[in-house]
Design a protein around this motif. Sequence first.
Motif, mmCIF file in Angstrom:
data_model
loop_
_atom_site.group_PDB
_atom_site.id
_atom_site.type_symbol
_atom_site.label_atom_id
_atom_site.label_comp_id
_atom_site.label_asym_id
_atom_site.label_seq_id
_atom_site.Cartn_x
_atom_site.Cartn_y
_atom_site.Cartn_z
ATOM 1 N N ASP A 82 0.529 17.512 1.392
ATOM 2 C CA ASP A 82 -0.015 16.191 1.301
ATOM 3 C C ASP A 82 0.342 15.312 0.397
ATOM 4 O O ASP A 82 -0.402 16.424 -0.798
ATOM 5 C CB ASP A 82 -1.341 16.568 2.266
ATOM 6 N N GLU A 91 -2.241 11.771 14.995
ATOM 7 C CA GLU A 91 -3.476 12.964 14.642
ATOM 8 C C GLU A 91 -4.644 12.388 14.474
ATOM 9 O O GLU A 91 -5.705 13.460 15.424
ATOM 10 C CB GLU A 91 -2.883 13.412 13.337
ATOM 11 N N ASN A 140 7.479 7.057 14.037
ATOM 12 C CA ASN A 140 6.669 6.581 13.243
ATOM 13 C C ASN A 140 6.612 7.597 12.459
ATOM 14 O O ASN A 140 6.648 9.199 12.110
ATOM 15 C CB ASN A 140 5.661 6.250 13.823
ATOM 16 N N VAL A 141 6.196 7.232 10.220
ATOM 17 C CA VAL A 141 6.007 7.795 9.879
ATOM 18 C C VAL A 141 4.278 7.867 9.361
ATOM 19 O O VAL A 141 3.919 8.456 8.548
ATOM 20 C CB VAL A 141 6.757 8.188 9.064
ATOM 21 N N ASP A 142 3.683 7.350 10.380
ATOM 22 C CA ASP A 142 2.083 7.182 10.043
ATOM 23 C C ASP A 142 1.443 8.610 10.870
ATOM 24 O O ASP A 142 2.289 9.351 11.786
ATOM 25 C CB ASP A 142 1.204 5.938 10.832
ATOM 26 N N ASP A 143 0.016 8.326 10.833
ATOM 27 C CA ASP A 143 -0.603 9.749 11.380
ATOM 28 C C ASP A 143 -1.508 8.886 12.104
ATOM 29 O O ASP A 143 -2.815 9.676 12.493
ATOM 30 C CB ASP A 143 -1.130 10.256 9.688
ATOM 31 N N LYS A 175 2.737 12.707 3.920
ATOM 32 C CA LYS A 175 3.582 13.817 2.680
ATOM 33 C C LYS A 175 4.611 13.538 1.714
ATOM 34 O O LYS A 175 4.974 12.266 1.884
ATOM 35 C CB LYS A 175 3.812 14.397 3.589
ATOM 36 N N HIS A 179 8.461 11.537 1.769
ATOM 37 C CA HIS A 179 8.749 13.004 3.038
ATOM 38 C C HIS A 179 9.365 12.203 3.776
ATOM 39 O O HIS A 179 8.538 12.034 5.488
ATOM 40 C CB HIS A 179 8.208 13.803 3.595
ATOM 41 N N ARG A 186 1.760 3.543 2.199
ATOM 42 C CA ARG A 186 1.330 4.837 1.887
ATOM 43 C C ARG A 186 -0.343 3.956 1.859
ATOM 44 O O ARG A 186 -1.165 3.854 2.472
ATOM 45 C CB ARG A 186 1.094 5.832 0.955
ATOM 46 N N GLU A 230 6.873 12.036 7.318
ATOM 47 C CA GLU A 230 5.906 11.379 7.152
ATOM 48 C C GLU A 230 4.554 11.270 5.966
ATOM 49 O O GLU A 230 5.614 11.018 5.231
ATOM 50 C CB GLU A 230 4.642 12.929 7.067
ATOM 51 N N HIS A 270 7.624 15.016 13.698
ATOM 52 C CA HIS A 270 7.599 13.233 13.635
ATOM 53 C C HIS A 270 9.582 13.605 13.224
ATOM 54 O O HIS A 270 9.822 14.166 12.674
ATOM 55 C CB HIS A 270 6.906 13.346 11.438
#
Length: 231
Positions: free
Chosen positions: A121, A93, A87-90, A109, A141, A57, A106, A102
């Motif tokens: 979040d 967005e 992918n689990v990144d943002d 989250k 998450h 993170r 994420e 996703h």
Amino acid sequence: MTKIVVLTGAGISAESGIKTFRDADGLWEGHDVMEVASPQGWDNDPENVLEFYNQRRKQLLTVEPNPAHYALAQLEEEYDVQIITQNVDDLHERAGSSNVLHLHGELLKVRSTFDEDLIMDWRNDLKLGDFCEHNHQLRPHIVWFGEAVPMFPIACDITREADIVLIIGTSLQVYPAAALIDFAREDAGIYFIDPAPSLYHRPDVTIISEKAAVGVPSLVQQLLTGKKNTE
């Protein structure tokens, strides 16, 4: 409006500095994947799992979207675009994409271990003792190995509707995500962007042997130009 569905994997985020899911030795940032990405790993050592995702993170918050992410967002000027990412990144967005599904969760989250639909979040470290409103521990998450992929049926339905499918930064070797291409319509245009494409050879796939940050902006400009020329 013409509908484009984009399937993305680790390769697109790697160009922003996020390491791919696992290296050639089967380790992820020096960890055995099953120790940090499985229910068994969580049961055996939840503190180790939490620290692993805390580090991921923190890293995510230091990187930025690359030209491939921004180009996909630009596609929304002329097309109905839906991104389905492993992918689990943002980064999608942050680049401006409006519709991102996703498949594997994420990183920014967390969710309750009591109620998996209780998701919130989270940008700071997650520690043992961080509880949900039902007084149960929170967990990343993330869809771990051995867990169901609840968004997969939705992703299948979305892919069925696509007029054009873009495949970027994924080898389509990890299931169930790898099966998504099989749900594309026979008349859909399919583009595969990868510096070393290994997708099974299908006559209906246009292969672009480039890194995402090069190949995606180029293809996006072609699609945008082609759209405007037909109007």
